[in-house]
Motif scaffolding. Structure first.
Motif, PDB file in Angstrom:
ATOM      1  N   ARG A  96       0.833  -1.206   0.000  1.00  0.00           N
ATOM      2  CA  ARG A  96       0.000   0.000   0.000  1.00  0.00           C
ATOM      3  C   ARG A  96       0.868   1.258   0.000  1.00  0.00           C
ATOM      4  NH1 ARG A  96      -4.532   1.429   4.524  1.00  0.00           N
ATOM      5  NH2 ARG A  96      -5.339   3.319   3.553  1.00  0.00           N
ATOM      6  N   LEU A  97       1.856   1.309   0.893  1.00  0.00           N
ATOM      7  CA  LEU A  97       2.720   2.473   0.958  1.00  0.00           C
ATOM      8  C   LEU A  97       3.536   2.632  -0.327  1.00  0.00           C
ATOM      9  CD1 LEU A  97       3.974   2.286   4.659  1.00  0.00           C
ATOM     10  CD2 LEU A  97       2.074   3.620   3.724  1.00  0.00           C
ATOM     11  N   ARG A  98       3.945   1.510  -0.905  1.00  0.00           N
ATOM     12  CA  ARG A  98       4.686   1.568  -2.171  1.00  0.00           C
ATOM     13  C   ARG A  98       3.803   2.142  -3.279  1.00  0.00           C
ATOM     14  NH1 ARG A  98       5.558  -3.522  -2.623  1.00  0.00           N
ATOM     15  NH2 ARG A  98       7.205  -3.443  -1.060  1.00  0.00           N
ATOM     16  N   PHE A  99       2.555   1.746  -3.298  1.00  0.00           N
ATOM     17  CA  PHE A  99       1.591   2.274  -4.278  1.00  0.00           C
ATOM     18  C   PHE A  99       1.498   3.790  -4.168  1.00  0.00           C
ATOM     19  CE2 PHE A  99      -2.954   3.362  -5.123  1.00  0.00           C
ATOM     20  CZ  PHE A  99      -2.986   3.056  -6.481  1.00  0.00           C
ATOM     21  N   VAL A 174      -0.503   8.881   3.713  1.00  0.00           N
ATOM     22  CA  VAL A 174      -0.784   9.436   2.379  1.00  0.00           C
ATOM     23  C   VAL A 174      -1.312  10.862   2.464  1.00  0.00           C
ATOM     24  CG1 VAL A 174      -3.202   8.670   2.103  1.00  0.00           C
ATOM     25  CG2 VAL A 174      -1.692   8.801   0.112  1.00  0.00           C
ATOM     26  N   MET A 175      -1.969  11.200   3.566  1.00  0.00           N
ATOM     27  CA  MET A 175      -2.467  12.558   3.719  1.00  0.00           C
ATOM     28  C   MET A 175      -1.355  13.535   4.107  1.00  0.00           C
ATOM     29  SD  MET A 175      -5.563  12.711   2.856  1.00  0.00           S
ATOM     30  CE  MET A 175      -7.118  11.837   2.684  1.00  0.00           C
ATOM     31  N   GLN A 176      -0.384  13.074   4.875  1.00  0.00           N
ATOM     32  CA  GLN A 176       0.678  13.963   5.347  1.00  0.00           C
ATOM     33  C   GLN A 176       1.831  14.101   4.363  1.00  0.00           C
ATOM     34  OE1 GLN A 176       2.105  13.029   9.258  1.00  0.00           O
ATOM     35  NE2 GLN A 176       0.173  13.530  10.257  1.00  0.00           N
ATOM     36  N   ALA A 177       2.040  13.069   3.531  1.00  0.00           N
ATOM     37  CA  ALA A 177       3.222  13.035   2.667  1.00  0.00           C
ATOM     38  C   ALA A 177       3.402  14.288   1.799  1.00  0.00           C
ATOM     39  CB  ALA A 177       3.197  11.783   1.799  1.00  0.00           C
ATOM     40  N   SER A 184      10.240  10.705   4.795  1.00  0.00           N
ATOM     41  CA  SER A 184      10.106  10.600   6.248  1.00  0.00           C
ATOM     42  C   SER A 184       8.726  10.090   6.656  1.00  0.00           C
ATOM     43  CB  SER A 184      10.369  11.955   6.908  1.00  0.00           C
ATOM     44  OG  SER A 184       9.448  12.922   6.450  1.00  0.00           O
ATOM     45  N   THR A 185       7.684  10.547   5.952  1.00  0.00           N
ATOM     46  CA  THR A 185       6.319  10.166   6.324  1.00  0.00           C
ATOM     47  C   THR A 185       6.069   8.679   6.099  1.00  0.00           C
ATOM     48  OG1 THR A 185       5.520  12.375   5.770  1.00  0.00           O
ATOM     49  CG2 THR A 185       3.880  10.634   5.914  1.00  0.00           C
ATOM     50  N   PHE A 186       6.411   8.175   4.922  1.00  0.00           N
ATOM     51  CA  PHE A 186       6.191   6.756   4.656  1.00  0.00           C
ATOM     52  C   PHE A 186       7.135   5.884   5.486  1.00  0.00           C
ATOM     53  CE2 PHE A 186       4.479   8.506   0.541  1.00  0.00           C
ATOM     54  CZ  PHE A 186       3.155   8.177   0.817  1.00  0.00           C
ATOM     55  N   GLY A 187       8.321   6.392   5.746  1.00  0.00           N
ATOM     56  CA  GLY A 187       9.231   5.657   6.621  1.00  0.00           C
ATOM     57  C   GLY A 187       8.671   5.511   8.020  1.00  0.00           C
ATOM     58  N   GLN A 188       8.074   6.576   8.544  1.00  0.00           N
ATOM     59  CA  GLN A 188       7.450   6.514   9.862  1.00  0.00           C
ATOM     60  C   GLN A 188       6.284   5.537   9.882  1.00  0.00           C
ATOM     61  OE1 GLN A 188       8.409   7.685  12.660  1.00  0.00           O
ATOM     62  NE2 GLN A 188       9.461   9.632  12.428  1.00  0.00           N
ATOM     63  N   ALA A 189       5.508   5.520   8.811  1.00  0.00           N
ATOM     64  CA  ALA A 189       4.355   4.612   8.748  1.00  0.00           C
ATOM     65  C   ALA A 189       4.795   3.154   8.739  1.00  0.00           C
ATOM     66  CB  ALA A 189       3.525   4.922   7.506  1.00  0.00           C
ATOM     67  N   ARG A 190       5.886   2.877   8.055  1.00  0.00           N
ATOM     68  CA  ARG A 190       6.412   1.505   8.055  1.00  0.00           C
ATOM     69  C   ARG A 190       6.922   1.128   9.436  1.00  0.00           C
ATOM     70  NH1 ARG A 190       7.648   2.475   2.413  1.00  0.00           N
ATOM     71  NH2 ARG A 190       9.352   3.875   2.983  1.00  0.00           N
ATOM     72  N   ARG A 191       7.720   1.988  10.002  1.00  0.00           N
ATOM     73  CA  ARG A 191       8.334   1.687  11.293  1.00  0.00           C
ATOM     74  C   ARG A 191       7.278   1.530  12.395  1.00  0.00           C
ATOM     75  NH1 ARG A 191      13.389   2.059  13.667  1.00  0.00           N
ATOM     76  NH2 ARG A 191      13.321   2.341  15.937  1.00  0.00           N
TER      77      ARG A 191
END
Length: 211
Positions: A96-99, A174-177, A184-191
């Motif tokens: 999802r994040l990759r998409f 996806v809203m903050q990115a 940084s945003t997607f990295g935080q979501a993964r972590r």
């Protein structure tokens, strides 16, 4: 053969229109979508589009169908290649994040945008979006329940809560990115999800190491 050829061309036209309409909907909004807008973007006549959709609402519903098919292809199917259990739940979050990161849709996430847009607007479109959200949350909950049943996660883990946390992280990212920066945003979501799953994992080696 002639009839088959016409049907094939018609289906190609329909797909091209829905591809364009989906892109436009993530920027202008699903309610802002119109046959005129789509026709102008594709350089075709509005009258030709009426062969497929007789109203704006019919087009909107078709776009929702198209978005679901895209989501299934780009987010769900890749994750289902992973073994059932916590690795599959983790994989769906990653896909999802990759998409989102790949910028497939200019407005980020069709469903998150549309749900926000129609949240307080009762009607056919809102009802359909509610069905889509319900199906998605049921899918995430089932993945989490499978991970518990297979022994990947401890029994005290709550499937519905894990599904909610997974969804919340995806939507927030996806809203903050666009405003906070994608990396940084997607990295935080993964972590954040990885840390949470590791708290319940019976074997941490089934998940990546925290870095």
């Amino acid at each position: 053969m002639t009839t088959d050829g016409r049907l094939l061309r018609g289906e190609r036209t329909r797909t091209a229109v829905l591809d364009q309409a989906l892109l436009l909907a993530t920027v202008a909004g699903l309610d802002g979508l119109s046959l005129n807008q789509v026709a102008d973007a594709l350089g075709v006549s509005k009258s030709g589009l009426f062969a497929h959709w007789r109203s704006k609402e019919a087009l909107q519903l078709a776009v929702i169908d198209h978005a679901r098919a895209q989501w299934t292809d780009r987010v769900i199917r890749p994750a289902l290649r992973e073994p059932a259990g916590v690795r599959r739940l983790w994989a769906v979050h990653l896909s999802r994040l990759r998409f989102y990161e790949e910028g497939v849709l200019p407005g980020g996430c069709f469903f998150a945008n549309a749900q926000f847009e129609f949240n307080a607007r009762p009607g056919v479109i809102r009802d359909r979006l509610a069905v889509e959200m319900g199906d998605w949350m049921t899918f995430l909950t089932r993945l989490a329940a499978d991970a518990i049943a297979l022994g990947d996660l401890r029994p005290e883990a709550d499937p519905a809560r894990l599904a909610y946390q997974t969804e919340s992280l995806g939507v927030c990212a996806v809203m903050q990115a666009p405003l906070m920066g994608s990396a940084s945003t997607f990295g935080q979501a993964r972590r954040a999800l990885l840390e949470h799953l590791l708290l319940f994992a019976t074997d941490p080696t089934t998940l990546p190491e925290l870095t």
